[in-house]
Design a protein around this motif. Structure first.
Motif, PDB file in Angstrom:
ATOM      1  N   THR A 238       8.601 -42.692  31.217  1.00 40.50           N
ATOM      2  CA  THR A 238       9.136 -42.131  29.974  1.00 40.50           C
ATOM      3  C   THR A 238      10.651 -42.221  29.899  1.00 40.50           C
ATOM      4  O   THR A 238      11.238 -41.931  28.850  1.00 40.50           O
ATOM      5  N   ALA A 275       6.095 -34.316  32.133  1.00 43.24           N
ATOM      6  CA  ALA A 275       7.110 -34.985  31.319  1.00 43.24           C
ATOM      7  C   ALA A 275       7.235 -36.471  31.627  1.00 43.24           C
ATOM      8  O   ALA A 275       8.065 -37.151  31.016  1.00 43.24           O
ATOM      9  N   ASP A 278       3.148 -39.848  28.497  1.00 38.48           N
ATOM     10  CA  ASP A 278       2.863 -39.310  27.172  1.00 38.48           C
ATOM     11  C   ASP A 278       1.908 -40.245  26.441  1.00 38.48           C
ATOM     12  O   ASP A 278       1.372 -41.193  27.038  1.00 38.48           O
ATOM     13  N   THR A 279       1.676 -39.989  25.157  1.00 39.57           N
ATOM     14  CA  THR A 279       0.727 -40.814  24.405  1.00 39.57           C
ATOM     15  C   THR A 279       1.185 -42.264  24.314  1.00 39.57           C
ATOM     16  O   THR A 279       0.360 -43.179  24.303  1.00 39.57           O
ATOM     17  N   HIS A 358      -1.061 -32.859  27.176  1.00 39.21           N
ATOM     18  CA  HIS A 358       0.209 -33.491  27.499  1.00 39.21           C
ATOM     19  C   HIS A 358       0.709 -34.405  26.398  1.00 39.21           C
ATOM     20  O   HIS A 358       1.712 -35.077  26.576  1.00 39.21           O
ATOM     21  N   ALA A 359       0.056 -34.395  25.269  1.00 41.04           N
ATOM     22  CA  ALA A 359       0.401 -35.365  24.239  1.00 41.04           C
ATOM     23  C   ALA A 359       1.843 -35.209  23.756  1.00 41.04           C
ATOM     24  O   ALA A 359       2.434 -36.167  23.294  1.00 41.04           O
ATOM     25  N   GLY A 360       2.415 -34.027  23.874  1.00 38.60           N
ATOM     26  CA  GLY A 360       3.772 -33.839  23.391  1.00 38.60           C
ATOM     27  C   GLY A 360       4.793 -33.707  24.495  1.00 38.60           C
ATOM     28  O   GLY A 360       5.843 -33.116  24.290  1.00 38.60           O
ATOM     29  N   SER A 361       4.513 -34.253  25.670  1.00 46.18           N
ATOM     30  CA  SER A 361       5.362 -33.993  26.835  1.00 46.18           C
ATOM     31  C   SER A 361       6.492 -34.996  27.022  1.00 46.18           C
ATOM     32  O   SER A 361       7.189 -34.930  28.004  1.00 46.18           O
ATOM     33  N   HIS A 362       6.685 -35.889  26.062  1.00 46.66           N
ATOM     34  CA  HIS A 362       7.689 -36.948  26.254  1.00 46.66           C
ATOM     35  C   HIS A 362       9.096 -36.350  26.305  1.00 46.66           C
ATOM     36  O   HIS A 362       9.527 -35.668  25.400  1.00 46.66           O
TER      37      HIS A 362
END
Length: 364
Positions: A238, A275, A278-279, A358-362
């Motif tokens: 990421t 982190a 992510d998606t 975890h989709a919003g963990s970027h």
């Protein structure tokens, strides 16, 4: 205190009870290396390379209590295929040569399959892992302080003792991991230069930092070890640009397959925390042709887990005891953490869950 609890739980059979209750949830374990050298070297202060007698003791326990399976069986299980109860898969990250020379014979003697995830720049170009480069520079430096200018002001780290160097390593490692990859590379170069250590000497700091050779990858199946990808550069995915991430996912897979004549089906996210994928990275892993990917989020696998975000238990350190290991694999500490969370009202540490967790963990 923790060790006392684990010892008592083992004596009372609580570990066996929780292992039975959780028998339908596979456990994936992650290690890094196995060394013949007794604990104590600064370059192994975190114990990422387990002392071989400790590793052998842990693997004998796993072989006696659990059904060891290749990681591919866990991925198949998430697709609905049959998986034995009490399934455990063994994995190693990075690509150290001692996985072949030290861990391999132990695994082969016990009939335990494993997966080694290799960072291909480390293996094919013999580039030191950046984390080892930092630690080796701290070990070799004769500087008594490290003074660096940062956006937050001057950073002055004492380096007079091993304890100082360990504290500096942890501080600098955390700072580097938070940076975009290009900035991390530049920052690390500045650190090494400031420490006054010749680049040619870094690889000599500790022999167990050596990578496995490309030709030796072909020997791994003799020990029941398959090979997966851990990117090219060992950078956090990421923190890469989209182009770099796509290139490293594809190129590392191609290199591994060309030198092993076997499919490279699985990927390990460097660092592997919430982190660190992510998606977007998930889709890139799929597009590159992998069947599954693993994290370092500490919990057992459930049927709701996404095959591209498989959790793994990180138990690598040379202070680990058999009672702690037995408890962690059984799921007992996870139960205690959940109880504490309910009592205090504070959320438990990240435990994986489904991909949607975890989709919003970027983070960049």
């Amino acid at each position: 205190m923790k060790e006392t609890i684990f010892s008592i739980s083992g004596a009372l059979g609580i570990d066996r009870l929780f292992a039975f209750v959780n028998r339908g949830r596979p456990v994936v374990l992650v290690f890094h290396g196995v060394t013949a050298e007794a604990p104590g070297h600064l370059c192994n202060h975190e114990g990422l390379h387990l002392h071989r007698p400790i590793f052998e003791r842990l693997m004998k326990f796993i072989a006696s209590r659990y059904r060891t399976v290749p990681l591919s069986r866990v991925v198949d299980g998430l697709a609905g295929r049959a998986l034995p109860e009490r399934a455990v898969a063994i994995t190693f990250d990075d690509g150290y040569r001692n996985v072949l020379t030290q861990a391999g014979p132990v695994l082969k003697s016990l009939g335990i399959p494993a997966t080694l995830f290799v960072a291909t720049d480390f293996v094919y170009r013999q580039d030191m892992l950046w984390t080892d480069r930092l630690l080796s520079a701290l070990h070799l430096t004769r500087e008594r302080h490290l003074l660096l200018a940062t956006p937050a002001g001057a950073l002055d780290l004492p380096l007079s003792s091993d304890a100082d160097k360990i504290a500096a390593d942890r501080r600098l490692l955390a700072m580097c991991k938070a940076l975009p990859d290009a900035e991390r590379v530049a920052w690390l170069n500045r650190i090494v230069e400031s420490l006054g250590v010749d680049e040619a000497r870094l690889a000599t700091a500790w022999p167990d930092h050596a990578p496995i050779a490309p030709g030796e990858l072909r020997r791994l199946p003799e020990f029941g070890i398959e090979v997966g990808s851990h990117t090219c550069s060992h950078a956090i995915v990421t923190r890469m640009s989209a182009e770099q991430a796509a290139r490293e996912l594809t190129e590392s897979k191609r290199l591994i397959e060309s030198s092993t004549d076997r499919a490279c089906e699985h990927f390990s996210y460097p660092n592997g925390g919430p982190a660190d994928f992510d998606t977007h990275t998930r889709q890139r892993v799929i597009d590159a042709g992998y069947r599954g990917a693993v994290t370092t989020i500490k919990t057992a696998v459930s049927e709701s887990h996404d095959p591209y975000a498989i959790p793994r238990c990180t138990l690598t350190h040379n202070r680990i005891t058999l009672s702690e290991f037995a408890a962690e694999v059984s799921g007992f500490p996870r139960f205690l953490r959940d109880v504490k969370s309910r009592v205090t009202g504070r959320p438990a540490p990240a435990t994986g869950g489904s991909w949607r967790a975890h989709a919003g963990s970027h983070v960049v």
